[in-house]
Design an enzyme around this catalytic site. Structure first.
Site, PDB file in Angstrom:
ATOM      1  N   ASP A   1     -15.345   2.049   8.168  1.00 55.98           N
ATOM      2  CA  ASP A   1     -14.335   3.014   7.723  1.00 55.98           C
ATOM      3  C   ASP A   1     -14.932   4.002   6.723  1.00 55.98           C
ATOM      4  OD1 ASP A   1     -11.580   4.076   7.279  1.00 55.98           O
ATOM      5  OD2 ASP A   1     -11.972   3.306   5.269  1.00 55.98           O
TER       6      ASP A   1
ATOM      7  N   ARG B   1     -15.127  12.130   9.363  1.00 59.41           N
ATOM      8  CA  ARG B   1     -13.855  12.801   9.706  1.00 59.41           C
ATOM      9  C   ARG B   1     -13.564  13.935   8.734  1.00 59.41           C
ATOM     10  NH1 ARG B   1     -10.031   8.164   8.982  1.00 59.41           N
ATOM     11  NH2 ARG B   1      -8.422   9.740   9.276  1.00 59.41           N
TER      12      ARG B   1
ATOM     13  N   HIS C   1       0.843  -1.204   0.000  1.00 64.95           N
ATOM     14  CA  HIS C   1       0.000   0.000   0.000  1.00 64.95           C
ATOM     15  C   HIS C   1       0.870   1.243   0.000  1.00 64.95           C
ATOM     16  CE1 HIS C   1      -3.500   2.508   0.786  1.00 64.95           C
ATOM     17  NE2 HIS C   1      -2.712   3.200   1.598  1.00 64.95           N
TER      18      HIS C   1
ATOM     19  N   LYS D   1      -8.562  -1.811   5.762  1.00 70.56           N
ATOM     20  CA  LYS D   1      -8.882  -2.180   4.376  1.00 70.56           C
ATOM     21  C   LYS D   1      -7.941  -3.262   3.849  1.00 70.56           C
ATOM     22  CE  LYS D   1      -9.257   2.250   3.721  1.00 70.56           C
ATOM     23  NZ  LYS D   1      -9.515   3.644   3.371  1.00 70.56           N
TER      24      LYS D   1
ATOM     25  N   SER E   1      -7.603   3.170   9.577  1.00 72.60           N
ATOM     26  CA  SER E   1      -8.397   3.223   8.342  1.00 72.60           C
ATOM     27  C   SER E   1      -7.692   2.451   7.222  1.00 72.60           C
ATOM     28  CB  SER E   1      -8.604   4.696   7.957  1.00 72.60           C
ATOM     29  OG  SER E   1      -9.046   4.828   6.635  1.00 72.60           O
TER      30      SER E   1
HETATM   31  N1  URA Z   1      -6.366   7.126   3.478  1.00 76.69           N
HETATM   32  C1  URA Z   1      -7.235   6.288   4.099  1.00 76.69           C
HETATM   33  O1  URA Z   1      -7.590   5.250   3.560  1.00 76.69           O
HETATM   34  N2  URA Z   1      -7.708   6.623   5.308  1.00 76.69           N
HETATM   35  C2  URA Z   1      -7.357   7.755   5.946  1.00 76.69           C
HETATM   36  O2  URA Z   1      -7.818   7.993   7.038  1.00 76.69           O
HETATM   37  C3  URA Z   1      -6.467   8.623   5.281  1.00 76.69           C
HETATM   38  C4  URA Z   1      -5.988   8.281   4.053  1.00 76.69           C
END
Ligand code: URA
Ligand code: CA
Length: 433
Positions: free
Chosen positions: A161, A168, A82, A187, A183
């Site tokens: 999320d 947020r 990632h 994923k 977050s």
């Molecule tokens: N990318 C994400 O997937 N989550 C965040 O909180 C910030 C950037």
């Protein structure tokens, strides 16, 4: 249990138990906890942070809020990668076929891009016929057969999320390291990764503008991964200027092809070899980073990485002849040079502003609903540290409209030329393990 008591606890700097964390995430996902209470909670986290244990519990609660992908039918250790944002970041397009060609299974779930340039799926769709709408069964079959496949993001992956991120975004609580880390990690874990290599960017084009924050985010994510049984490591890499030369969907596919042929930009190749070696070691296909790098370099020089890209594209309906003839990729109508008005050395190529210039051409999405133009974008002719003569091209603009004055103005203001020599920035800054 009452949400108000948990908000109070976090407000006063205490740690929540796993049961309490699950109550918050579960209640918010189901709509039993209203946005105003969750807003107060995220603001309390913003100011007071979370303990290591809370971060791990919070991540797993989000993983369990929706579907998780079961990749157990795929042989071998599934390593995901990632990158935390970036401009013109072509690494996934190179890494997926590259590490697959040395036997590492790449089962990638990807999304479309928002802002700057497209996401991995957008980029791959510039190859005519390529599609990611495949069944889970076909996905698993393809990974077992070819070691690499890409599928579109499942609709019900980490719904907690999705909801929390939107909240947020409007409550000034995006920029909290425990919330960003949980977050991202939720994923990756829900998408089935056994091990995770993180590429945390720092610099003007990155989410984390300064090195201290980037290190903090990286070690928070590594701790979460290890805490929940996923072998995780991070590399901090420079994003003060765009990666490689190309920014734009088809242009980046061409850049990935060049890199797999061994003719790519030096920085893109180096980052791919660095991240790729870590993936190969985590997948236990080599015992040392040196051996892993050698495997990857051989796969580039003997053509097997390129063959892996061909097989991957054609297995998902794509016209793999673009690899031997990249002119079959979508081409923009106009190629316009941005000419240097003075001589000197390039000292700055502000990545996020360059990304916005590419978006003005149509390479990225301003909103989720916008359509993107796969052919357009930018190809840098110079990088930081390069010498430039007056009248030389700085950037080639690939556009489907003729008047690009607005784009030129933005590009000129984001590239600085000074009279004294400039050192190129260091690309790989640190490993966090
Ligand atoms: N990318 C994400 O997937 N989550 C965040 O909180 C910030 C950037
Ligand atoms: Ca690039």
């Amino acid at each position: 249990m009452r949400m108000v008591d948990l908000i109070e606890k976090k407000r006063d700097g205490q740690a929540l138990t796993n049961e309490e964390v699950c109550f918050v995430i579960d209640g918010y996902t189901k709509g039993n906890i209203p946005d105003y209470q969750m807003s107060a909670f995220t603001m309390a986290v913003y100011f007071n942070g979370m303990t290591k244990q809370e971060r791990a519990d919070f991540t797993m609660a989000m993983v369990n809020s929706g579907d998780t992908i079961d990749l157990s039918e795929i042989e071998g250790i599934k390593v995901d990668k990632h990158s935390t944002g970036g401009v013109g970041d072509t690494t996934t397009l190179v890494l997926a076929p590259l590490v697959a060609s040395v036997g590492v299974p790449v089962a990638k779930m990807s999304g479309r891009g928002l802002g700057h340039t497209g996401g991995t799926i957008d980029k791959l769709e510039s190859v005519s016929g390529f599609h990611v709408e495949i069944s889970n069964k076909e996905f698993i079959q393809l990974v077992n057969q070819n070691k690499v496949a890409v599928i579109g993001q499942s609709g019900n992956l980490t719904p907690a999320d999705k909801k929390l991120y939107a909240l947020r975004d409007v409550t000034a609580t995006v920029n909290s390291i425990p919330l960003i880390a949980s977050s991202i990690m939720s994923k990756k874990i829900a998408a089935g990764a056994d091990a995770i290599v993180l590429d945390v960017k720092t610099g003007a084009g990155a989410f984390m503008k300064n090195l201290e924050d980037a290190k903090d985010l990286a070690s928070t994510m590594v701790d979460i991964g290890k805490n929940v049984g996923r072998n995780t490591m991070a590399i901090i890499s420079d994003m003060s200027q765009p990666l490689g030369f190309a920014i734009g969907n088809a242009l980046e596919v061409k850049e990935a092809i060049d890199t797999l042929k061994g003719n790519g930009p030096a920085d893109l190749e180096e980052l791919c070899l660095t991240l790729g070696s870590q993936m190969v070691v985590l997948a236990k296909k080599a015992t040392t980073l040196e051996d892993a790098r050698k495997l990857l370099q051989d796969a580039i020089s003997n053509g097997s990485a390129l063959q892996s890209f061909k097989t991957f594209l054609s297995s998902q309906g794509g016209d793999a002849s673009v690899i031997d003839d990249p002119s079959r990729l979508p081409q923009a109508k106009y190629q316009i040079e941005l000419i240097a008005e003075e001589e000197g050395f390039i000292s700055e190529i502000e990545a996020d502003s360059i990304g916005t210039a590419a978006m003005l051409l149509g390479a990225g999405r301003a909103t989720k609903e916008s359509t993107i133009d796969l052919a357009v974008g930018l190809v840098l002719r110079k990088k930081i540290g390069d010498k430039v003569a007056k009248g030389e091209s700085l950037v080639t603009i690939h556009s489907n409209f003729e008047n690009v004055e607005e784009v030129k103005k933005r590009l000129l203001s984001s590239m600085k030329i000074i009279s004294s020599e400039v050192k190129a920035p260091k690309l790989i800054i640190e490993n966090i393990i």
